[in-house]
Motif scaffolding. Structure first.
Motif, PDB file in Angstrom:
ATOM      1  N   TYR A 276      -2.290   0.586   4.342  1.00  0.00           N
ATOM      2  CA  TYR A 276      -1.149   1.341   3.816  1.00  0.00           C
ATOM      3  C   TYR A 276       0.121   0.502   3.883  1.00  0.00           C
ATOM      4  O   TYR A 276       0.922   0.471   2.959  1.00  0.00           O
ATOM      5  CB  TYR A 276      -0.921   2.605   4.652  1.00  0.00           C
TER       6      TYR A 276
ATOM      7  N   ALA B 104      -0.033  -2.195   1.304  1.00  0.00           N
ATOM      8  CA  ALA B 104       0.084  -1.624  -0.046  1.00  0.00           C
ATOM      9  C   ALA B 104       1.523  -1.222  -0.331  1.00  0.00           C
ATOM     10  O   ALA B 104       2.025  -1.400  -1.448  1.00  0.00           O
ATOM     11  CB  ALA B 104      -0.841  -0.415  -0.175  1.00  0.00           C
ATOM     12  N   GLU B 105       2.203  -0.685   0.689  1.00  0.00           N
ATOM     13  CA  GLU B 105       3.607  -0.332   0.518  1.00  0.00           C
ATOM     14  C   GLU B 105       4.429  -1.576   0.212  1.00  0.00           C
ATOM     15  O   GLU B 105       5.363  -1.543  -0.572  1.00  0.00           O
ATOM     16  CB  GLU B 105       4.110   0.344   1.797  1.00  0.00           C
TER      17      GLU B 105
ATOM     18  N   PRO C  47      -1.644   3.192  -5.478  1.00  0.00           N
ATOM     19  CA  PRO C  47      -0.491   4.087  -5.358  1.00  0.00           C
ATOM     20  C   PRO C  47      -0.537   5.205  -6.390  1.00  0.00           C
ATOM     21  O   PRO C  47      -1.019   5.018  -7.504  1.00  0.00           O
ATOM     22  CB  PRO C  47       0.704   3.164  -5.609  1.00  0.00           C
TER      23      PRO C  47
ATOM     24  N   TYR D 268      -0.573   7.261  -1.602  1.00  0.00           N
ATOM     25  CA  TYR D 268      -1.685   6.426  -2.055  1.00  0.00           C
ATOM     26  C   TYR D 268      -2.945   7.255  -2.143  1.00  0.00           C
ATOM     27  O   TYR D 268      -3.138   8.213  -1.395  1.00  0.00           O
ATOM     28  CB  TYR D 268      -1.905   5.253  -1.088  1.00  0.00           C
TER      29      TYR D 268
ATOM     30  N   MET E  98      -6.328  -0.585  -5.356  1.00  0.00           N
ATOM     31  CA  MET E  98      -5.179  -0.972  -6.161  1.00  0.00           C
ATOM     32  C   MET E  98      -5.603  -1.883  -7.290  1.00  0.00           C
ATOM     33  O   MET E  98      -6.484  -2.736  -7.118  1.00  0.00           O
ATOM     34  CB  MET E  98      -4.200  -1.699  -5.243  1.00  0.00           C
TER      35      MET E  98
END
Lengths: 403, 280
Positions: A86, A89-90, A117, A170, A176
């Motif tokens: 997470y 990915a952020e 996302p 997400y 992704m």
């Protein structure tokens, strides 16, 4: 210290020394804003989102730039790895740079597993770089069919401000897309590439190799606070997976009395020194359930600023316990930082539990289910029995009264 | 500077006893707010302060001191404060570059058995050395040494005996020779009577406990901070035990007082047990 954002420009001249780690606007007109960050309402720290909005709330609004978040892994490293993903990915969504270091799996494997996302205004990168993360109007409005009103809000906000929304959601069932992921710059450190596992240097030098590599990346890419302010600044997100495990050459997890017990703590001290003097933030996962020495865990926790511990119910008898049926595990807050202020922001409750849903990782206060008394449940379960015995017997007791 | 703590300890920036070794210790808690108190106290008392800030960066101490009403940057410019920033100096040893000079005081990072001799030399040069250099400089009061905190040195691999030697040398220099004051912070984990039976398990914790016992024996005043014995409370952050060791009287006795405290943004309040404003 973690870099604060001070809106008063009067004292900037004497505070902006070379060895000072604060940064603030030089002139009153120019506001330094980095996408994906926001100032804290409590003490003006610059915060980034961890990718999990309930974890952001627990940490006091977000993770302060220049600090370390220590996650004590759960037994099978499933949820701690999820939080690390997470976090990365952020970073991809906010256009930050990433630095991933592992000893076990290749960093590319972690990067390929990043969750997708759920946004309509994440700009799919075109050949011409867009300065802001505003979405085109024709981008998919069909991501949320029911709560479409909430999708419109960021568009309105992003028209006014230059930074994107803080904290995204997400979908863990999808990974992704490759274009979004490859738009982010990612630096990798895979330990077997740098040091062969069987060499004598492995035991003590793996951490120093990691520290040198990280410092070199910080210096080369310009995350140092000492570099001049003219160019646009960005945040470096550092993800260190399973530090302290045996694959890093450390015997913390193998012996009761490790020989080089200070190798990891020295590394954490050096990591704190690097982070305080640059625009970066780190998340470190540590298999603490393998470390026998509790005092050593205390030292490690004190050298990190934020520390949480995860305990998942998988494989234990709590999995089938009806008290915990709504949750996947317990979360303990071991330490909250006090940066640039005397008081800490202590959590309200210490008994927290987490649940990983498809679109959200929620952390809630652990609620025990309501205690139903015996008579209530007996009546609800006994009704078919009452119907069956009514034709048989004449009087079956007071509970068979019909009104 | 916390005014309530000053009244508890019977001191003020105008009058305080010299030649004292104050030990601030904590167990599973955080006593670093007391270090900020002593830093602002001695700067207001116009003493010459040598501060070994090993745990946090300079700007952290500077920001907190600003809230307590003291400016560290100004004190540094005037020469009142000598600040040793451990985090910055350690990078020159841990990640050496060709053209950068290694910091001498932190060379125990490269080779822990060497001990803290170089760090002591740094302290000695800042406490004694600068007295006779400038004629036009302002006259400061007695020298004060503040260390935050000694447990970081244990985490970096220094032996307990070396840390005890270092504190003894500093005490001989600062308290006896120069008649100044010394404040040190030590942090411990775990329970107090944990290792009666399992001596082979908690080797790490024995280190900090041995250090705490050794320093408690040497000190004049001990401020021991702990969490509440009854559990976590948001309004009362913990309890503090104040323990004096009087040397003047014929029968040396120890006087102990117990207070509870709460840390605010600009200070801390201390009150007797059970008289917290949340309770009354």
């Amino acid at each position: 210290m973690a870099a604060p954002v001070n809106s008063v420009g009067k004292t900037s001249a004497d505070r902006l020394q070379v060895n000072c780690t604060s940064f603030q606007k030089k002139t009153r007109s120019k506001l330094i804003s980095i996408p994906g960050t926001r100032p804290s309402v409590q003490n003006g720290q610059l915060l980034v989102s961890t990718g999990v909005t309930s974890l952001d709330y627990l940490l006091g609004g977000g993770l302060a730039v220049g600090t370390v978040l220590l996650i004590e892994e759960d037994r099978f490293d499933s949820y701690s790895r999820m939080i690390l993903k997470y976090f990365l990915a952020e970073g991809v969504v906010c256009r930050h740079e990433l630095f991933v270091a592992t000893a076990q799996d290749n960093p590319d494997e972690i990067l390929q597993e990043l969750p997708a996302p759920i946004l309509d205004d994440v700009a799919v990168p075109k050949p011409v770089e867009q300065p802001r993360l505003t979405g085109e109007p024709q981008d998919s409005l069909d991501a949320m069919k029911i709560a479409w009103r909430y999708q419109n809000l960021p568009k309105v906000q992003s028209a006014l401000a230059s930074s994107s929304r803080f904290g995204h959601y997400y979908d863990v069932s999808k990974t992704m897309e490759v274009e979004i992921r490859q738009a982010a710059k990612c630096h990798r450190f895979y330990l077997p590439d740098h040091i062969t596992p069987s060499s004598a240097a492995h035991r003590v030098e793996s951490y120093s190799a990691l520290l040198k590599s990280l410092q070199e990346v910080i210096h080369r890419e310009g995350f140092d606070l000492a570099t001049p302010m003219s160019k646009t600044r960005n945040i470096l997100r550092v993800g260190l997976h399973s530090l302290g495990s045996a694959l890093w050459g450390d015997d913390l997890c193998c012996h009761d009395k490790p020989r080089h017990s200070h190798a990891l703590t020295t590394f954490l001290y050096g990591l704190r020194a690097l982070l305080r003097s640059s625009l970066s933030v780190a998340v470190v996962t540590l298999p603490s359930h393998l470390i026998q020495d509790r005092a050593l865990m205390g030292n490690i926790t004190r050298l990190c600023d934020n520390a949480i511990a995860l305990e998942s119910f998988k494989g234990s008898e709590r999995e089938t316990n009806p008290l915990y049926k709504d949750y996947h595990g317990l979360l303990y807050v071991r330490q909250v930082p006090h940066l640039n202020c005397l008081a800490r922001q202590l959590p309200d409750h210490k008994d927290l539990a987490f649940k990983l849903k498809r679109k959200q990782f929620t952390i809630e206060r652990l609620h025990l289910p309501p205690d139903l008394s015996e008579t209530v449940s007996r009546v609800s379960r006994g009704e078919p029995v009452v119907v069956a015995s009514a034709c048989g017997s004449s009087a079956s007791g007071t509970k068979n009264l019909d009104f | 500077m916390f005014t309530e703590l000053n009244s508890i300890l019977n001191t003020s920036p105008d009058s305080f006893t010299r030649g004292e070794f104050i030990l601030v210790s904590d167990r599973q808690s955080d006593a670093s707010f007391l270090i900020h108190h002593f830093l602002s106290f001695y700067l207001r008392a116009r003493c010459k302060v040598c501060f070994l800030g090993l745990a946090q960066s300079f700007c952290h101490y500077s920001a907190v001191s600003q809230r307590l009403g003291v400016s560290l940057t100004q004190a540094k410019e005037k020469g009142q404060l000598v600040f040793f920033e451990g985090l910055k100096e350690c990078l020159s040893v841990l990640t050496p570059k060709e053209n950068n000079v290694e910091s001498e005081a932190m060379n125990f990072l490269r080779d822990p058995p060497v001990g803290l001799r170089s760090l002591y030399e740094f302290v000695r040069s800042s406490v004694i050395g600068s007295g006779s250099m400038e004629e036009g400089a302002e006259q400061w009061g007695p020298s004060v040494l503040l260390v935050d905190d000694l447990s970081v040195l244990l985490s970096l691999g220094v032996d307990v005996g070396a840390v005890l030697d270092f504190s003894h040398y500093c005490r001989a220099l600062v308290c006896s020779q120069v008649q100044g004051n010394m404040v040190m912070l030590v942090r411990c984990n775990g329970e107090e009577d944990d290792d009666d039976d399992d001596d082979d398990d908690d080797d790490g914790d024995v280190g900090s406990d041995v250090l705490l016992k050794g320093l408690t024996h040497q000190c004049n005043l001990n401020l021991h901070v702990q969490g509440l014995p009854t559990g976590y409370c948001k309004d009362i952050h913990g309890q503090m035990e104040v323990c004096w060791k009087r040397r003047q009287s014929d029968a040396p006795h120890m006087q102990k007082n117990l207070f509870q405290y709460k840390v605010y943004d600009k200070g801390a309040s201390f009150f007797a047990r059970g008289t917290s404003s949340a309770v009354l």
